[in-house]
Design an enzyme around this catalytic site. Structure first.
Site, PDB file in Angstrom:
ATOM      1  N   TYR A   1      -3.513  -9.921   1.331  1.00  0.00           N
ATOM      2  CA  TYR A   1      -2.917  -8.581   1.706  1.00  0.00           C
ATOM      3  C   TYR A   1      -3.196  -8.262   3.418  1.00  0.00           C
ATOM      4  CZ  TYR A   1      -1.839  -3.550   1.567  1.00  0.00           C
ATOM      5  OH  TYR A   1      -1.355  -2.426   1.513  1.00  0.00           O
TER       6      TYR A   1
ATOM      7  N   SER B   1      -0.524  -1.355   7.062  1.00  0.00           N
ATOM      8  CA  SER B   1      -1.556  -0.643   6.328  1.00  0.00           C
ATOM      9  C   SER B   1      -2.734  -0.479   7.327  1.00  0.00           C
ATOM     10  CB  SER B   1      -1.823  -1.874   5.195  1.00  0.00           C
ATOM     11  OG  SER B   1      -3.009  -1.462   4.730  1.00  0.00           O
TER      12      SER B   1
HETATM   13  P1  NDP Z   1       3.909   1.308  -5.352  1.00  0.00           P
HETATM   14  O1  NDP Z   1       3.237   0.259  -6.005  1.00  0.00           O
HETATM   15  O2  NDP Z   1       4.137   2.671  -5.646  1.00  0.00           O
HETATM   16  O3  NDP Z   1       5.314   0.450  -4.726  1.00  0.00           O
HETATM   17  C1  NDP Z   1       5.613  -0.732  -4.320  1.00  0.00           C
HETATM   18  C2  NDP Z   1       7.183  -1.018  -4.432  1.00  0.00           C
HETATM   19  O4  NDP Z   1       7.403  -2.257  -3.984  1.00  0.00           O
HETATM   20  C3  NDP Z   1       7.641  -0.355  -5.759  1.00  0.00           C
HETATM   21  O5  NDP Z   1       8.907   0.361  -5.303  1.00  0.00           O
HETATM   22  C4  NDP Z   1       8.434  -1.926  -6.236  1.00  0.00           C
HETATM   23  O6  NDP Z   1       9.280  -1.818  -6.948  1.00  0.00           O
HETATM   24  C5  NDP Z   1       8.405  -2.503  -4.817  1.00  0.00           C
HETATM   25  N1  NDP Z   1       8.412  -4.088  -5.012  1.00  0.00           N
HETATM   26  C6  NDP Z   1       7.303  -4.867  -5.139  1.00  0.00           C
HETATM   27  N2  NDP Z   1       7.581  -6.308  -5.421  1.00  0.00           N
HETATM   28  C7  NDP Z   1       8.906  -6.181  -4.922  1.00  0.00           C
HETATM   29  C8  NDP Z   1       9.733  -7.266  -4.996  1.00  0.00           C
HETATM   30  N3  NDP Z   1       9.432  -8.405  -5.088  1.00  0.00           N
HETATM   31  N4  NDP Z   1      11.075  -7.017  -4.838  1.00  0.00           N
HETATM   32  C9  NDP Z   1      11.419  -5.671  -4.553  1.00  0.00           C
HETATM   33  N5  NDP Z   1      10.691  -4.697  -4.684  1.00  0.00           N
HETATM   34  C10 NDP Z   1       9.631  -5.063  -4.694  1.00  0.00           C
HETATM   35  O7  NDP Z   1       3.095   1.190  -3.992  1.00  0.00           O
HETATM   36  P2  NDP Z   1       2.917   1.959  -2.551  1.00  0.00           P
HETATM   37  O8  NDP Z   1       4.049   3.134  -2.391  1.00  0.00           O
HETATM   38  O9  NDP Z   1       1.624   2.380  -2.486  1.00  0.00           O
HETATM   39  O10 NDP Z   1       3.210   0.791  -1.585  1.00  0.00           O
HETATM   40  C11 NDP Z   1       4.660   0.747  -0.814  1.00  0.00           C
HETATM   41  C12 NDP Z   1       4.048  -0.105   0.571  1.00  0.00           C
HETATM   42  O11 NDP Z   1       3.016   0.679   1.335  1.00  0.00           O
HETATM   43  C13 NDP Z   1       3.498  -1.314   0.321  1.00  0.00           C
HETATM   44  O12 NDP Z   1       3.818  -2.264   1.288  1.00  0.00           O
HETATM   45  C14 NDP Z   1       1.833  -1.178   0.607  1.00  0.00           C
HETATM   46  O13 NDP Z   1       1.335  -2.397   0.959  1.00  0.00           O
HETATM   47  C15 NDP Z   1       1.876  -0.193   1.670  1.00  0.00           C
HETATM   48  N6  NDP Z   1       0.859   0.732   1.815  1.00  0.00           N
HETATM   49  C16 NDP Z   1       0.347   1.338   0.790  1.00  0.00           C
HETATM   50  C17 NDP Z   1      -0.814   2.414   1.020  1.00  0.00           C
HETATM   51  C18 NDP Z   1      -1.177   3.279   0.033  1.00  0.00           C
HETATM   52  O14 NDP Z   1      -2.249   3.864   0.287  1.00  0.00           O
HETATM   53  N7  NDP Z   1      -0.669   3.545  -0.980  1.00  0.00           N
HETATM   54  C19 NDP Z   1      -1.476   2.302   2.265  1.00  0.00           C
HETATM   55  C20 NDP Z   1      -0.823   1.213   3.255  1.00  0.00           C
HETATM   56  C21 NDP Z   1       0.047   0.507   2.976  1.00  0.00           C
HETATM   57  P3  NDP Z   1       9.777  -2.791  -8.049  1.00  0.00           P
HETATM   58  O15 NDP Z   1       8.369  -2.958  -8.960  1.00  0.00           O
HETATM   59  O16 NDP Z   1      10.740  -1.930  -8.998  1.00  0.00           O
HETATM   60  O17 NDP Z   1      10.192  -3.994  -7.509  1.00  0.00           O
END
Ligand code: NDP
Length: 252
Positions: free
Chosen positions: A155, A142
């Site tokens: 985070y 990130s």
């Molecule tokens: P979303 O909330 O859209 O996606 C998060 C994903 O993680 C979902 O698919 C969720 O699926 C899955 N997830 C969460 N907890 C669990 C768990 N315990 N087990 C399995 N799957 C899990 O967020 P983003 O797409 O924005 O984020 C994705 C990644 O990118 C993260 O690591 C975030 O920190 C990182 N990121 C995002 C940024 C942004 O601007 N959006 C910037 C920088 C980094 P489900 O709930 O079905 O399990």
């Protein structure tokens, strides 16, 4: 050079957001995809879409913070397709509070979901990748891998940790021909950041002002880096942390 035909990729959190954007890239380049997340309704919708883009996609339910669940994910993938070539550690969460208000349970939930999960998944796929003589691991960091902010103590620690974990594994597994790299997304429009926009006044405009590209990222902005880091085009790149941020991290 970018052909992924015959390859098998596990994408954690591949049912939405950045994970889905990366999975779209990998599927379009020919990889079979395991969408690994908890919400099966979302995962089934993602699989239907990915199966139209690439050769095949399946969903396997996993809680990435749970060691036994991660072990079952890796076994089920090998039972089905006999190999794991690519792992994308993308699943993540955030709890936005200053440290003085953050409960230990909340700290642990964020660290377990964002950082311990990556360790567990990497460790679980290593035997298959080592036996195959090749592997590609992409860990999602990130801007908080680089910068600090008052409301993201857990985070930020998890995302800083992702970069250092990436470097350690890259050193350890280079001779196994396993490349381990991190991607540092800028501000991308997803469910996670839609929630952030509601919680942090002025965030939307600050991102537009601060990002040289002058826009929020979209999930398909992450497709290309996924294909690059999963393909033979990146065979001599390991331990790197690459921003995909429209220039956010380079503007003073
Ligand atoms: P979303 O909330 O859209 O996606 C998060 C994903 O993680 C979902 O698919 C969720 O699926 C899955 N997830 C969460 N907890 C669990 C768990 N315990 N087990 C399995 N799957 C899990 O967020 P983003 O797409 O924005 O984020 C994705 C990644 O990118 C993260 O690591 C975030 O920190 C990182 N990121 C995002 C940024 C942004 O601007 N959006 C910037 C920088 C980094 P489900 O709930 O079905 O399990």
């Amino acid at each position: 050079m970018f052909d992924l035909k015959g390859k098998v990729a596990i994408v954690t959190g591949g049912n939405g957001g950045i994970g889905l954007g990366m999975a779209r890239g990998l599927a379009s380049a020919g990889a079979r995809i395991v969408v690994a997340a908890r919400n099966q309704e979302k995962s089934r919708a993602a699989v239907a879409e990915l199966a139209r883009l690439g050769p095949e996609a399946v969903t396997i339910a996993v809680d990435v913070a749970d060691e036994a669940s991660v072990g079952a994910l890796v076994r089920a993938t090998i039972d089905r397709w006999g190999r794991i070539d690519i792992l994308v550690n993308n699943a993540g969460t955030n709890i936005r509070k200053p440290a003085q208000d953050l409960a230990l349970e909340e700290w642990r939930r964020v660290i377990d979901t964002n950082l311990t999960s990556a360790f567990l998944c990497c460790r679980a796929v290593h035997p298959a990748m080592k036996a195959a003589g090749a592997g590609k691991i992409i860990n999602i960091g990130s801007m908080m891998s680089i910068f600090g902010a008052s409301f993201v103590p857990a985070y930020g620690a998890s995302k800083g940790g992702i970069v250092q974990l990436t470097k350690s594994l890259a050193c350890a597994w280079a001779r196994d021909n396993i490349q381990v790299n991190a991607v540092l997304p800028g501000w991308i429009d997803t469910e996670l950041t839609r929630e952030a926009r509601q919680q942090i006044p002025g965030l939307h405009d600050n991102v537009l002002r601060r990002t040289p590209a002058g826009r929020w990222g979209v999930i398909d902005d992450l497709a290309g880096i996924a294909v690059f880091l999963a393909s033979s085009a990146s065979d001599f790149i390991t331990g790197a942390a690459m921003p995909v941020d429209g220039g956010y991290s380079i503007q003073g």
